[in-house]
Each structure stands twice: as C-alpha cells, then as structure tokens.
Design an enzyme around this catalytic site. Structure first.
Site, PDB file in Angstrom:
ATOM      1  N   ASP A  13     104.305  27.396  38.517  1.00 27.60           N
ATOM      2  CA  ASP A  13     103.148  26.516  38.667  1.00 27.60           C
ATOM      3  C   ASP A  13     103.390  25.134  38.087  1.00 27.60           C
ATOM      4  O   ASP A  13     102.475  24.478  37.589  1.00 27.60           O
ATOM      5  CB  ASP A  13     101.898  27.153  38.010  1.00 27.60           C
ATOM      6  CG  ASP A  13     101.749  28.605  38.429  1.00 27.60           C
ATOM      7  OD1 ASP A  13     101.683  28.847  39.635  1.00 27.60           O
ATOM      8  OD2 ASP A  13     101.744  29.486  37.552  1.00 27.60           O
ATOM      9  N   LYS A  16     105.745  22.370  41.979  1.00 25.45           N
ATOM     10  CA  LYS A  16     106.895  22.235  42.882  1.00 25.45           C
ATOM     11  C   LYS A  16     106.444  21.844  44.282  1.00 25.45           C
ATOM     12  O   LYS A  16     107.112  21.082  44.963  1.00 25.45           O
ATOM     13  CB  LYS A  16     107.670  23.554  42.987  1.00 25.45           C
ATOM     14  CG  LYS A  16     108.349  23.966  41.714  1.00 25.45           C
ATOM     15  CD  LYS A  16     109.048  25.289  41.896  1.00 25.45           C
ATOM     16  CE  LYS A  16     108.110  26.443  42.138  1.00 25.45           C
ATOM     17  NZ  LYS A  16     107.323  26.877  40.986  1.00 25.45           N
ATOM     18  N   GLY A  40     103.041  30.595  45.414  1.00 25.51           N
ATOM     19  CA  GLY A  40     101.875  29.966  46.006  1.00 25.51           C
ATOM     20  C   GLY A  40     101.994  28.478  45.777  1.00 25.51           C
ATOM     21  O   GLY A  40     101.814  28.013  44.666  1.00 25.51           O
ATOM     22  N   HIS A  41     102.391  27.755  46.800  1.00 25.73           N
ATOM     23  CA  HIS A  41     102.550  26.315  46.661  1.00 25.73           C
ATOM     24  C   HIS A  41     101.354  25.615  47.279  1.00 25.73           C
ATOM     25  O   HIS A  41     101.063  25.812  48.443  1.00 25.73           O
ATOM     26  CB  HIS A  41     103.828  25.843  47.361  1.00 25.73           C
ATOM     27  CG  HIS A  41     105.073  26.287  46.659  1.00 25.73           C
ATOM     28  ND1 HIS A  41     106.327  25.928  47.072  1.00 25.73           N
ATOM     29  CD2 HIS A  41     105.235  27.035  45.553  1.00 25.73           C
ATOM     30  CE1 HIS A  41     107.213  26.470  46.250  1.00 25.73           C
ATOM     31  NE2 HIS A  41     106.575  27.137  45.328  1.00 25.73           N
ATOM     32  N   GLN A 223     108.716  30.566  42.132  1.00 23.90           N
ATOM     33  CA  GLN A 223     108.594  30.989  40.728  1.00 23.90           C
ATOM     34  C   GLN A 223     109.339  29.971  39.852  1.00 23.90           C
ATOM     35  O   GLN A 223     109.277  28.805  40.148  1.00 23.90           O
ATOM     36  CB  GLN A 223     109.126  32.419  40.506  1.00 23.90           C
ATOM     37  CG  GLN A 223     108.258  33.491  41.119  1.00 23.90           C
ATOM     38  CD  GLN A 223     108.561  33.686  42.581  1.00 23.90           C
ATOM     39  OE1 GLN A 223     109.701  33.821  42.969  1.00 23.90           O
ATOM     40  NE2 GLN A 223     107.540  33.722  43.394  1.00 23.90           N
ATOM     41  N   THR A 300      96.357  34.462  42.669  1.00 22.42           N
ATOM     42  CA  THR A 300      95.469  35.469  42.087  1.00 22.42           C
ATOM     43  C   THR A 300      94.170  34.877  41.533  1.00 22.42           C
ATOM     44  O   THR A 300      93.224  35.622  41.262  1.00 22.42           O
ATOM     45  CB  THR A 300      96.177  36.163  40.898  1.00 22.42           C
ATOM     46  OG1 THR A 300      96.531  35.148  39.956  1.00 22.42           O
ATOM     47  CG2 THR A 300      97.437  36.883  41.351  1.00 22.42           C
ATOM     48  N   LYS A 330     102.064  16.374  36.057  1.00 21.95           N
ATOM     49  CA  LYS A 330     100.784  16.524  35.351  1.00 21.95           C
ATOM     50  C   LYS A 330     100.735  15.817  33.997  1.00 21.95           C
ATOM     51  O   LYS A 330     100.001  16.233  33.106  1.00 21.95           O
ATOM     52  CB  LYS A 330     100.462  18.013  35.191  1.00 21.95           C
ATOM     53  CG  LYS A 330     100.055  18.664  36.520  1.00 21.95           C
ATOM     54  CD  LYS A 330      99.450  20.009  36.289  1.00 21.95           C
ATOM     55  CE  LYS A 330      98.434  20.375  37.335  1.00 21.95           C
ATOM     56  NZ  LYS A 330      97.814  21.670  37.122  1.00 21.95           N
ATOM     57  N   VAL A 413     101.629  11.766  38.472  1.00 22.29           N
ATOM     58  CA  VAL A 413     100.449  11.372  37.684  1.00 22.29           C
ATOM     59  C   VAL A 413      99.144  11.815  38.340  1.00 22.29           C
ATOM     60  O   VAL A 413      98.061  11.396  37.941  1.00 22.29           O
ATOM     61  CB  VAL A 413     100.435   9.835  37.440  1.00 22.29           C
ATOM     62  CG1 VAL A 413     101.579   9.439  36.530  1.00 22.29           C
ATOM     63  CG2 VAL A 413     100.488   9.055  38.750  1.00 22.29           C
TER      64      VAL A 413
HETATM   65  P1  IMP Z   1     105.824  39.403  40.716  1.00 24.22           P
HETATM   66  O1  IMP Z   1     107.017  38.576  41.015  1.00 24.22           O
HETATM   67  O2  IMP Z   1     104.691  39.152  41.657  1.00 24.22           O
HETATM   68  O3  IMP Z   1     106.149  40.871  40.606  1.00 24.22           O
HETATM   69  O4  IMP Z   1     105.264  38.984  39.285  1.00 24.22           O
HETATM   70  C1  IMP Z   1     106.059  39.138  38.099  1.00 24.22           C
HETATM   71  C2  IMP Z   1     105.658  38.083  37.076  1.00 24.22           C
HETATM   72  O5  IMP Z   1     105.991  36.791  37.576  1.00 24.22           O
HETATM   73  C3  IMP Z   1     104.165  38.028  36.748  1.00 24.22           C
HETATM   74  O6  IMP Z   1     104.003  37.651  35.392  1.00 24.22           O
HETATM   75  C4  IMP Z   1     103.638  36.917  37.644  1.00 24.22           C
HETATM   76  O7  IMP Z   1     102.477  36.324  37.123  1.00 24.22           O
HETATM   77  C5  IMP Z   1     104.820  35.975  37.628  1.00 24.22           C
HETATM   78  N1  IMP Z   1     104.912  35.185  38.863  1.00 24.22           N
HETATM   79  C6  IMP Z   1     105.375  35.590  40.068  1.00 24.22           C
HETATM   80  N2  IMP Z   1     105.325  34.601  40.956  1.00 24.22           N
HETATM   81  C7  IMP Z   1     104.842  33.528  40.310  1.00 24.22           C
HETATM   82  C8  IMP Z   1     104.590  32.170  40.707  1.00 24.22           C
HETATM   83  O8  IMP Z   1     104.855  31.741  41.838  1.00 24.22           O
HETATM   84  N3  IMP Z   1     104.071  31.360  39.733  1.00 24.22           N
HETATM   85  C9  IMP Z   1     103.839  31.790  38.458  1.00 24.22           C
HETATM   86  N4  IMP Z   1     104.075  33.033  38.051  1.00 24.22           N
HETATM   87  C10 IMP Z   1     104.574  33.900  38.967  1.00 24.22           C
END
Ligand code: IMP
Length: 428
Positions: A13, A16, A40-41, A223, A300, A330, A413
């Site tokens: 987050d 990106k 989630g972009h 991620q 989520t 940010k 910014v």
């Molecule tokens: P999973 O990859 O969905 O199984 O999640 C494993 C861990 O990675 C959890 O703590 C999620 O919150 C975190 N996570 C997975 N994808 C993202 C992302 O795109 N942004 C932030 N955290 C992520």
C-alpha cells in the site's frame, strides 16, 4: 530506460498504483509478474477511481497489460475487471495479454485460504486477504496446479480438473469449510474458456521480442518487499517473491534484463494484517496518519496499522533489490506533524542492531531508535518542483535518503497523477 521494475519497499500500500500510472505514460507494456488478486492498486483517472487487482493499470493509459506467468490468476476477478476496462471503451482483446504458463486460482482456493488461516492459532494467523493466492501457489509447487494452457485444453479439463476439484473439496471439508457444487463449478470453469482465449499467449516470447525491439516495459510488483516470502517477516508475509527477485521466474526475462529498479516507499509506514511492526504508533500520531492518509485496505477495507518511517526495513529492501532510486509517496500526509521521526536502528535484548532480523519474535521485541527531524506546517499538495518544497520537507527527504542509501527520484504529494514532483538528476 527500456525495462524498469517498480515495487513496494515496505509492507504494501505504498502507492505503487499511482507511481506505475505516472510512469506508464508512454510505456509499451505494463507487466504484473507475481502475486494475484491479493493486490489492490487504486488509480485515479479524472474524477474516477479504479481499484484493479489483476489487470495492470497501464491498460487505462494505452499500454498493453501483460499478466505474466508468475501471477496466479483468478478468472472470476479478471473477467470482472475486463468488463470494467471494456466499459471505458478499451477492448481487452487488444490491450491485455495473459500468459499461457500462469497458474489459476480455482474456486476452492479462496475459501481454503480463509479456512486455513482461521484454523491457525491467534498468534500465528497471517491475516490473508483470502484470495486463494497462497493455496494456488502451494498447489503449483506440489504439482497440482492448473495453468491457463491447461484450461485451454479440452483433454486437461476433462482429465485433470475433476480430480483437482474433488481434492479441493476434500481439503475444504478437512478445514471445516463448505465444499463446492462440482457440477456448477465445472460449468462455470467451462464458461471462462472462450472469454479468456483471445488474450492468452506466450508472454515469454512476447516480452523477449519487446526487449529486442527496445520497447519500454514497466514491471509492476505487487505487495511489497517486507512481505516477500523469503526476505520478509515470515510467516507474516505473502506467498511470492515480491521484488526484483520475482522478475526472472515470473516473466521469463533474464534477471539482467532489468535496467532500472525503483522502490516505492511511503513517507511513513503502514501494515495490513498481522506481524511485527516496530515503529507502529497506536496513539494520536497513528490515528492521525490513518485518518489523513485514508489508510484503509483496497481489497478488504480493513484499517491499516500506521507508524513512523522505518529506515532499517527500507535499507534492507534497497540492498536486496539493488535499488536505483525511490519514489516517496504521501509526504503531504505528514504536514502539521512536528517533530517527524525516522527509525534508524533497533534496540533489542540490550543490543543495537542496524540489520533487519529474520526472527519475527526478535523483530516484535525491537524498540526503534529514532532520529527526529523538524516537521513542516505547509501543505505540499500544490508543489510541482523541488523549489516549491519547504526547506523542512526537503530536509526530511534528505534524512531518509541518507538512512536508506538511495536517492528519492519521485515525490508524490497527492493522489492525482499531476500531484508529483520529479526530484531531478543527482546533483541537480
Ligand atoms: P495473502 O497474500 O493474501 O495470503 O496475505 C498475506 C499477508 O500479506 C497478509 O498480512 C495481507 O494483509 C498481506 N498482503 C497481501 N497482499 C497485500 C497487498 O497488496 N497490500 C498489503 N498487504 C498485503
């Protein structure tokens, strides 16, 4: 630079989506190479906001989006996104390519992901986004994966799929979750075939040709590096190699093909889900960052944990990835907070450490050692060049650069693409 890799340098987050969108202007190809719909972009185009989980956001800017072999693809999500893209007058057949070698997230993977995480004890629950990514990747590595090319084969659908789905149901039952209706699931999977087929191709050959023709390729990591399965805070990580390490295996391009490595870091730190977070602020500062930074998950909706910038973690990431530069996002959220704090080392068990520990228990016990930097009161949202930045904002950026050992090349910014400051060449 023809081939640039952009990835997150913290726990996700970092913004990106916006940075990729900024750089995608003029890129021929924007490529996802790992992860899946757990990403989630969010990108803003005019008044509209788009949250894309699988489709590279560059397709909204006229680039060809490539979902390369390292991504695990949930066709349910992808088909929804194809409709969203089509509603904007962009034909997925023209703008999207899907690797024939990519593995699929089958309908039992998401509920299995969630059931397995729910069964873990409270202390070891990962907090998965529940998109089936880890279970699909586990199946890939234990030879029970089902690839896009398999989906396109009538023989594979007839011979392998019923077995995989039955086995998936057994695993769901064992994990205490509802099994799927196999007839309906098989029919649904069959319906994916004609809809996906026009986009399926050998993306390895496609990307090699792009490189030979000197096309601009943007590799979009999902991620982030501190969630990397090998180098992050395991087991509180995601299930893939999120940084440059994922590029070769996730695209078929050789590692040396990457010309420029750009890490995206937020000017403070956030984390979704479980796991150690030494600079977390549970009081007023944390609440303020959460509120002003709108720190709620794209996938989520969960509130993100917030805290100060952790230079120990980002330094670890810069080393791992051979980072050329940083896109710092940010920074506008920090205005009005004084002083600003940067974690430069940890104190743990009577020792001072500057390297990121492998043991999550040790990291959980780490106390940050802070360097305080005077805060800035001005709003940064209207800054468009380095000269528009208040002295104290520049000093904060310089302190971060010194701590992580890499230059800030891009400063964000605000959420709009235009709300960006190009920091200029070294020494400029
Ligand atoms: P999973 O990859 O969905 O199984 O999640 C494993 C861990 O990675 C959890 O703590 C999620 O919150 C975190 N996570 C997975 N994808 C993202 C992302 O795109 N942004 C932030 N955290 C992520």
């Amino acid at each position: 630079m023809p081939v640039t890799c952009v990835f997150g340098a913290q726990w996700g987050d970092e913004g990106k989506g916006k940075v990729v969108d900024y750089l995608a202007d003029g890129a021929d190809y924007v490529v996802r190479y790992q992860g899946g719909a757990n990403a989630g972009h969010t990108i803003r185009v005019g008044d509209e906001s788009f949250a894309l989980r699988l489709t590279p956001s560059g397709v909204l800017r006229g680039s060809i989006g490539v979902i390369a072999n390292g991504v695990v693809i949930d066709p349910r999500v992808l088909l929804e996104e194809m409709e969203l893209v089509a509603a904007r007058g962009i034909r997925p057949e023209d703008s999207l390519r899907i690797s024939d070698r990519a593995h699929l997230v089958l309908p039992f993977h998401p509920p299995l992901d969630r059931a397995l995480d729910a069964a873990r004890s409270d202390a070891w629950r990962v907090g998965t986004t529940g998109r089936g990514v880890s279970t699909a990747i586990a199946d890939k590595h234990s030879y029970d994966g089902f690839r896009v090319i398999d989906l396109m084969s009538e023989r594979m659908r007839a011979e392998r799929l019923p077995y995989l789905l039955e086995r998936g149901n057994e695993r769901l039952r064992t994990a205490g979750a509802e099994p799927l209706d196999l007839t309906a699931t098989l029919a649904e999977i069959e319906s994916w075939v004609p809809r996906l087929r026009p986009m399926v191709c050998d993306t390895v050959a496609l990307l090699h040709r792009a490189r030979e023709e000197d096309r601009t390729v943007l590799l979009e990591g999902a991620q982030a590096s501190l969630l990397d399965v090998d180098f992050g805070t395991y087991p509180f990580t995601t299930s893939s190699n999120t940084g440059v390490a994922g590029v070769a295996s996730g695209t078929g391009l050789p590692a040396r093909a990457v010309d420029r490595v750009l890490a995206v870091a937020k000017a403070y730190t956030t984390r979704v889900g479980r796991g150690p977070f030494p600079t977390e602020e549970k009081g007023e500062v944390g609440r303020r960052l959460q509120e002003y930074g709108c720190e709620f998950g794209t996938v989520t909706g969960r509130p993100r944990r917030c805290g100060w910038f952790d230079a120990v973690g980002v330094r670890h990431v810069c080393r791992l990835n051979g980072v050329d530069g940083i896109a710092l996002t940010k920074i506008d959220v920090l205005s009005g907070i004084d002083p600003l704090r940067i974690c430069v080392a940890y104190q743990v068990d009577g020792r001072v450490i500057e390297d990121f520990p492998a043991d999550p228990d040790v990291l959980g016990r780490c106390e940050p050692i802070y360097q305080d930097v005077p805060g800035f009161m001005e709003s940064l949202t209207d800054a468009r060049s380095v000269d528009d930045l208040p002295e104290r904002a520049r000093a904060y950026v310089a302190a971060l650069e010194q701590q992580v050992g890499a230059r800030v090349e891009i400063l964000s910014v605000g959420p709009e693409r235009t709300e960006t400051v190009a920091m200029g060449a070294p020494g400029a």
